[in-house]
Design a protein around this motif. Structure first.
Motif, PDB file in Angstrom:
ATOM      1  N   VAL A 285     -20.862  15.136   1.959  1.00 34.91           N
ATOM      2  CA  VAL A 285     -21.692  13.856   2.374  1.00 34.91           C
ATOM      3  C   VAL A 285     -21.022  12.476   1.689  1.00 34.91           C
ATOM      4  O   VAL A 285     -20.679  12.545   0.683  1.00 34.91           O
ATOM      5  CB  VAL A 285     -22.960  13.909   2.050  1.00 34.91           C
ATOM      6  N   ALA A 286     -20.541  11.665   2.758  1.00 40.00           N
ATOM      7  CA  ALA A 286     -19.946  10.316   2.046  1.00 40.00           C
ATOM      8  C   ALA A 286     -20.951   9.162   2.109  1.00 40.00           C
ATOM      9  O   ALA A 286     -21.811   9.132   2.931  1.00 40.00           O
ATOM     10  CB  ALA A 286     -18.699  10.080   3.039  1.00 40.00           C
ATOM     11  N   MET A 287     -20.853   8.171   1.237  1.00 38.08           N
ATOM     12  CA  MET A 287     -21.589   7.211   1.396  1.00 38.08           C
ATOM     13  C   MET A 287     -20.919   6.085   1.793  1.00 38.08           C
ATOM     14  O   MET A 287     -19.516   5.983   1.369  1.00 38.08           O
ATOM     15  CB  MET A 287     -22.358   6.690  -0.233  1.00 38.08           C
ATOM     16  N   VAL A 288     -21.224   5.586   2.811  1.00 39.18           N
ATOM     17  CA  VAL A 288     -20.531   4.490   3.635  1.00 39.18           C
ATOM     18  C   VAL A 288     -21.069   3.239   3.604  1.00 39.18           C
ATOM     19  O   VAL A 288     -22.309   2.866   3.962  1.00 39.18           O
ATOM     20  CB  VAL A 288     -20.466   4.957   5.118  1.00 39.18           C
ATOM     21  N   PRO A 289     -20.433   2.238   2.613  1.00 39.46           N
ATOM     22  CA  PRO A 289     -21.186   0.899   2.588  1.00 39.46           C
ATOM     23  C   PRO A 289     -21.091   0.032   3.893  1.00 39.46           C
ATOM     24  O   PRO A 289     -20.027   0.444   4.506  1.00 39.46           O
ATOM     25  CB  PRO A 289     -20.182   0.262   1.489  1.00 39.46           C
ATOM     26  N   VAL A 290     -22.179  -0.487   4.193  1.00 34.79           N
ATOM     27  CA  VAL A 290     -22.213  -1.414   5.273  1.00 34.79           C
ATOM     28  C   VAL A 290     -22.392  -2.957   4.865  1.00 34.79           C
ATOM     29  O   VAL A 290     -23.365  -3.155   4.043  1.00 34.79           O
ATOM     30  CB  VAL A 290     -23.494  -0.948   6.135  1.00 34.79           C
ATOM     31  N   ASN A 291     -21.795  -3.760   5.329  1.00 38.07           N
ATOM     32  CA  ASN A 291     -21.758  -5.340   4.975  1.00 38.07           C
ATOM     33  C   ASN A 291     -23.230  -5.833   5.738  1.00 38.07           C
ATOM     34  O   ASN A 291     -23.386  -5.850   6.811  1.00 38.07           O
ATOM     35  CB  ASN A 291     -20.703  -6.171   5.726  1.00 38.07           C
ATOM     36  N   LEU A 292     -24.178  -6.561   4.845  1.00 38.14           N
ATOM     37  CA  LEU A 292     -25.275  -7.011   5.027  1.00 38.14           C
ATOM     38  C   LEU A 292     -25.421  -8.606   5.523  1.00 38.14           C
ATOM     39  O   LEU A 292     -26.146  -9.330   5.413  1.00 38.14           O
ATOM     40  CB  LEU A 292     -26.325  -6.537   4.395  1.00 38.14           C
ATOM     41  N   ARG A 293     -24.251  -9.229   5.174  1.00 39.82           N
ATOM     42  CA  ARG A 293     -23.979 -10.482   5.088  1.00 39.82           C
ATOM     43  C   ARG A 293     -23.905 -11.125   6.595  1.00 39.82           C
ATOM     44  O   ARG A 293     -23.556 -10.438   7.574  1.00 39.82           O
ATOM     45  CB  ARG A 293     -22.604 -10.977   4.555  1.00 39.82           C
ATOM     46  N   THR A 294     -24.491 -12.204   6.721  1.00 35.91           N
ATOM     47  CA  THR A 294     -24.384 -12.689   8.036  1.00 35.91           C
ATOM     48  C   THR A 294     -23.879 -14.125   8.185  1.00 35.91           C
ATOM     49  O   THR A 294     -23.253 -14.550   7.164  1.00 35.91           O
ATOM     50  CB  THR A 294     -26.303 -13.213   8.551  1.00 35.91           C
ATOM     51  N   GLU A 295     -23.747 -14.755   9.231  1.00 32.18           N
ATOM     52  CA  GLU A 295     -22.774 -15.871   9.329  1.00 32.18           C
ATOM     53  C   GLU A 295     -23.282 -17.098   8.497  1.00 32.18           C
ATOM     54  O   GLU A 295     -22.678 -18.080   7.999  1.00 32.18           O
ATOM     55  CB  GLU A 295     -22.650 -16.358  11.018  1.00 32.18           C
ATOM     56  N   LYS A 296     -24.720 -16.917   8.194  1.00 33.46           N
ATOM     57  CA  LYS A 296     -24.985 -18.195   7.402  1.00 33.46           C
ATOM     58  C   LYS A 296     -25.001 -17.742   5.941  1.00 33.46           C
ATOM     59  O   LYS A 296     -25.225 -18.759   5.142  1.00 33.46           O
ATOM     60  CB  LYS A 296     -26.717 -18.336   7.641  1.00 33.46           C
ATOM     61  N   ASP A 297     -24.521 -16.862   5.554  1.00 31.44           N
ATOM     62  CA  ASP A 297     -24.225 -16.401   4.156  1.00 31.44           C
ATOM     63  C   ASP A 297     -22.908 -17.117   3.617  1.00 31.44           C
ATOM     64  O   ASP A 297     -21.853 -17.159   4.676  1.00 31.44           O
ATOM     65  CB  ASP A 297     -24.091 -14.855   3.764  1.00 31.44           C
ATOM     66  N   ALA A 298     -22.715 -17.494   2.322  1.00 35.72           N
ATOM     67  CA  ALA A 298     -21.801 -18.031   1.882  1.00 35.72           C
ATOM     68  C   ALA A 298     -20.579 -17.400   1.819  1.00 35.72           C
ATOM     69  O   ALA A 298     -20.630 -16.087   1.481  1.00 35.72           O
ATOM     70  CB  ALA A 298     -21.872 -18.863   0.564  1.00 35.72           C
ATOM     71  N   ASP A 299     -19.267 -17.814   2.349  1.00 34.20           N
ATOM     72  CA  ASP A 299     -18.091 -17.083   1.933  1.00 34.20           C
ATOM     73  C   ASP A 299     -17.466 -17.257   0.621  1.00 34.20           C
ATOM     74  O   ASP A 299     -17.468 -18.607   0.278  1.00 34.20           O
ATOM     75  CB  ASP A 299     -16.950 -17.448   3.193  1.00 34.20           C
ATOM     76  N   GLY A 302     -19.929 -15.278  -3.870  1.00 35.63           N
ATOM     77  CA  GLY A 302     -20.202 -14.120  -5.135  1.00 35.63           C
ATOM     78  C   GLY A 302     -21.567 -13.301  -4.819  1.00 35.63           C
ATOM     79  O   GLY A 302     -22.202 -13.520  -3.851  1.00 35.63           O
ATOM     80  N   GLY A 303     -21.610 -12.447  -5.789  1.00 33.87           N
ATOM     81  CA  GLY A 303     -22.579 -11.412  -5.600  1.00 33.87           C
ATOM     82  C   GLY A 303     -22.525 -10.436  -4.676  1.00 33.87           C
ATOM     83  O   GLY A 303     -21.471 -10.098  -4.052  1.00 33.87           O
ATOM     84  N   ASN A 304     -23.583  -9.618  -4.611  1.00 34.58           N
ATOM     85  CA  ASN A 304     -23.479  -8.319  -3.692  1.00 34.58           C
ATOM     86  C   ASN A 304     -24.342  -8.307  -2.409  1.00 34.58           C
ATOM     87  O   ASN A 304     -25.473  -8.442  -2.988  1.00 34.58           O
ATOM     88  CB  ASN A 304     -23.712  -7.059  -4.621  1.00 34.58           C
ATOM     89  N   LEU A 305     -24.071  -8.224  -1.383  1.00 34.59           N
ATOM     90  CA  LEU A 305     -25.029  -7.808  -0.179  1.00 34.59           C
ATOM     91  C   LEU A 305     -24.349  -6.829   0.673  1.00 34.59           C
ATOM     92  O   LEU A 305     -24.082  -7.088   1.786  1.00 34.59           O
ATOM     93  CB  LEU A 305     -25.003  -9.508   0.905  1.00 34.59           C
ATOM     94  N   VAL A 306     -24.779  -5.631   0.008  1.00 35.69           N
ATOM     95  CA  VAL A 306     -23.968  -4.369   0.776  1.00 35.69           C
ATOM     96  C   VAL A 306     -25.202  -3.408   0.871  1.00 35.69           C
ATOM     97  O   VAL A 306     -25.790  -3.075   0.054  1.00 35.69           O
ATOM     98  CB  VAL A 306     -22.796  -3.939  -0.087  1.00 35.69           C
ATOM     99  N   GLY A 307     -25.225  -2.792   2.081  1.00 37.15           N
ATOM    100  CA  GLY A 307     -26.139  -1.680   2.209  1.00 37.15           C
ATOM    101  C   GLY A 307     -25.364  -0.417   2.251  1.00 37.15           C
ATOM    102  O   GLY A 307     -24.230  -0.138   1.929  1.00 37.15           O
ATOM    103  N   ALA A 308     -26.094   0.737   2.417  1.00 37.63           N
ATOM    104  CA  ALA A 308     -25.585   1.842   2.233  1.00 37.63           C
ATOM    105  C   ALA A 308     -26.122   3.013   3.409  1.00 37.63           C
ATOM    106  O   ALA A 308     -27.254   2.984   3.634  1.00 37.63           O
ATOM    107  CB  ALA A 308     -25.705   2.656   1.110  1.00 37.63           C
ATOM    108  N   ILE A 309     -25.062   3.637   3.928  1.00 40.60           N
ATOM    109  CA  ILE A 309     -25.491   4.792   5.127  1.00 40.60           C
ATOM    110  C   ILE A 309     -24.813   6.099   4.425  1.00 40.60           C
ATOM    111  O   ILE A 309     -23.707   5.999   3.975  1.00 40.60           O
ATOM    112  CB  ILE A 309     -24.862   4.406   6.389  1.00 40.60           C
ATOM    113  N   LEU A 310     -25.390   7.195   4.374  1.00 36.14           N
ATOM    114  CA  LEU A 310     -24.971   8.606   4.165  1.00 36.14           C
ATOM    115  C   LEU A 310     -24.533   9.251   5.295  1.00 36.14           C
ATOM    116  O   LEU A 310     -25.295   9.318   6.362  1.00 36.14           O
ATOM    117  CB  LEU A 310     -25.806   9.438   3.380  1.00 36.14           C
ATOM    118  N   CYS A 311     -23.271   9.807   5.311  1.00 35.86           N
ATOM    119  CA  CYS A 311     -22.853  10.502   6.516  1.00 35.86           C
ATOM    120  C   CYS A 311     -22.184  11.769   6.438  1.00 35.86           C
ATOM    121  O   CYS A 311     -21.722  11.972   5.165  1.00 35.86           O
ATOM    122  CB  CYS A 311     -21.420   9.378   7.093  1.00 35.86           C
TER     123      CYS A 311
END
Length: 454
Positions: A285-299, A302-311
């Motif tokens: 089983v792999a943990m696959v990070p998914v980006n949760l940033r939107t276009e309104k979030d700063a490029d 800094g900081g972390n906005l990452v979700g996770a899916i198990l595959c």
């Protein structure tokens, strides 16, 4: 002083000599035609002249009421010649010597009394190229933000001779407004809201996980040689694959590029573990990070906005085409569950899925308990066209991430123009012959090409 978010503080609290908590990247550049041996020295001088250091690159954790890892301190003066370093490879100056140097650099801790980043300009490759290795503490920035920041440093124009330094670029918001740091009360309120926000969706999540089996749950992964306590030394490996090959498999099988990437990794892990006589009967089983940033979030904010899916990696399936189908179905089902949740609830669910990693701090847990998952495989969005830095062409861009107790191997990749660039990081004492995994990845891709007729 600015408060450290609970998510970011986890990376500070979890760090030890055995567990450096920084993300890094290795970039290979081809100098512009006609440039001489002074090119890299001039580039270093131009970078050191960029003294307008942004707040993100001034931060390190400070004590607040006798407690650390709660607030950021910001240095008024930053010694750029400490953070930017030059190195030369020993003879014969092959990529092998480059990766050995980067392996050592990636295994050393950042100084907590200084801003938590380093950049290394590396010369001495016999083919005339030079390399840049950078590392940021994961509490400071996540992989997606780091990749966006590095892309802003580079240019799509080979004639652009301006030297931009990552520490001098202000955060950019797509709506044109400035990013305002959250107060400590706002940060705590957001976390409390995210946890409470899961409650209305509990029945839906339970139905998806237990009845419809759309959500892959932690602690169902088999125990493998990769799921052990690790030491602090690291070994890295890196290689590029033509994106067109992956796209042909994608089109023939009717899946996504990321599904094909996961199937490549699954096939490689299956072969690698089989060679070590360590392939489990049940699927990895792999943990696959998914980006949760939107276009309104700063490029670059800094900081972390990452979700996770198990595959489900389907490593128990011998047929490459069937393995790819199983992986695609697993990702599709898990993404469907995520798509029905707001972002704060996605973050809270991700914390539940990956929270078992924290249990590795409990003595004896890694040795006796099943792992929450076997490996982290991350696909970070990169550049779609060629990039240049003071006219030097970016040939390779290899992201390097974090092995942990119970997760001795990490695979991270990014797209770079016409290629997918893979960066592998393993615990030096626990993942033998890491370089062989690159050959296993190539074999796995060839197997997929034959299986789907691409």
């Amino acid at each position: 002083m600015q408060p450290i978010s609970p998510t970011d503080s986890i990376f500070l609290l979890g760090e030890s000599r055995e567990h450096p908590m920084h993300v890094g990247g290795l970039q290979l550049f081809e100098p512009p035609e006609g440039s001489g041996p002074e090119f890299l020295r001039e580039l270093a001088d131009a970078l050191l002249a960029q003294t307008d250091v942004q707040p993100l690159f001034r931060r390190h954790p400070a004590f607040f009421g006798g407690v650390t890892n709660v607030v950021w301190s910001s240095d008024k003066e930053v010694e750029l010649d400490y953070h930017l370093r030059r190195s030369a490879l020993p003879a014969p100056g092959r990529v092998r010597e480059l990766l050995e140097l980067v392996s050592r650099l990636h295994g050393t801790l950042l100084d907590r009394h200084r801003p938590l980043w380093e950049a290394h300009l590396i010369e001495g490759l016999t083919d005339g190229r030079f390399a840049v290795y950078t590392k940021f503490h994961h509490s400071l920035i996540d992989g997606v933000s780091a990749m966006k920041l590095m892309q802003r440093v580079l240019s799509t124009d080979p004639a652009d001779t301006q030297v931009r330094a990552p520490w001098s670029l202000p955060p950019r918001r797509r709506d044109g407004t400035e990013s305002t740091p959250a107060s400590l009360l706002q940060t705590l309120g957001q976390v409390a809201g995210s946890v409470a926000g899961v409650a209305p969706s509990t029945l839906t999540l339970a139905r998806s996980a237990l009845l419809e089996q759309q959500l892959t749950l932690p602690f169902r992964a088999p125990k493998t040689m990769l799921n052990v306590r690790i030491g602090g030394a690291r070994r890295v490996a890196a290689q590029s694959w033509a994106l067109e090959r992956i796209k042909r498999v994608k089109a023939a099988a009717g899946v996504t590029v990321n599904d094909v990437v996961l199937a490549m990794c699954a096939g490689a892990l299956r072969a690698y573990l089989a060679d070590q006589d360590a392939l489990p009967r049940t699927p990895l089983v792999a943990m696959v990070p998914v980006n949760l940033r939107t276009e309104k979030d700063a490029d670059g904010g800094g900081g972390n906005l990452v979700g996770a899916i198990l595959c489900n990696l389907a490593t128990d399936i011998d047929d490459p085409a069937r393995r790819l189908e199983t992986i695609a179905a697993s990702m599709r089902d898990n993404k469907k569950v995520y798509s029905e949740l707001p972002r704060l609830q996605q973050l809270a669910l991700s914390a539940v899925l990956v929270g078992g990693v924290a249990l590795s701090l409990v003595p004896g847990f890694v040795r006796t308990a099943p792992p929450p998952f076997n490996i982290v495989i991350s696909n970070v969005p990169g550049a779609r066209g060629p990039l240049y830095w003071r006219g030097a062409r970016l040939d390779g861009n290899y992201p390097l991430s974090i092995p942990l107790d119970g997760l001795a191997l990490n695979i991270t990749l990014t797209n770079n123009a016409d290629n997918l660039d893979f960066g592998l990081v393993g615990s030096r004492s626990d993942v033998p012959h890491l370089q062989r995994l690159l050959g296993d990845l190539e074999t796995a891709l060839k197997d997929l090409e034959r299986a789907v007729g691409s």
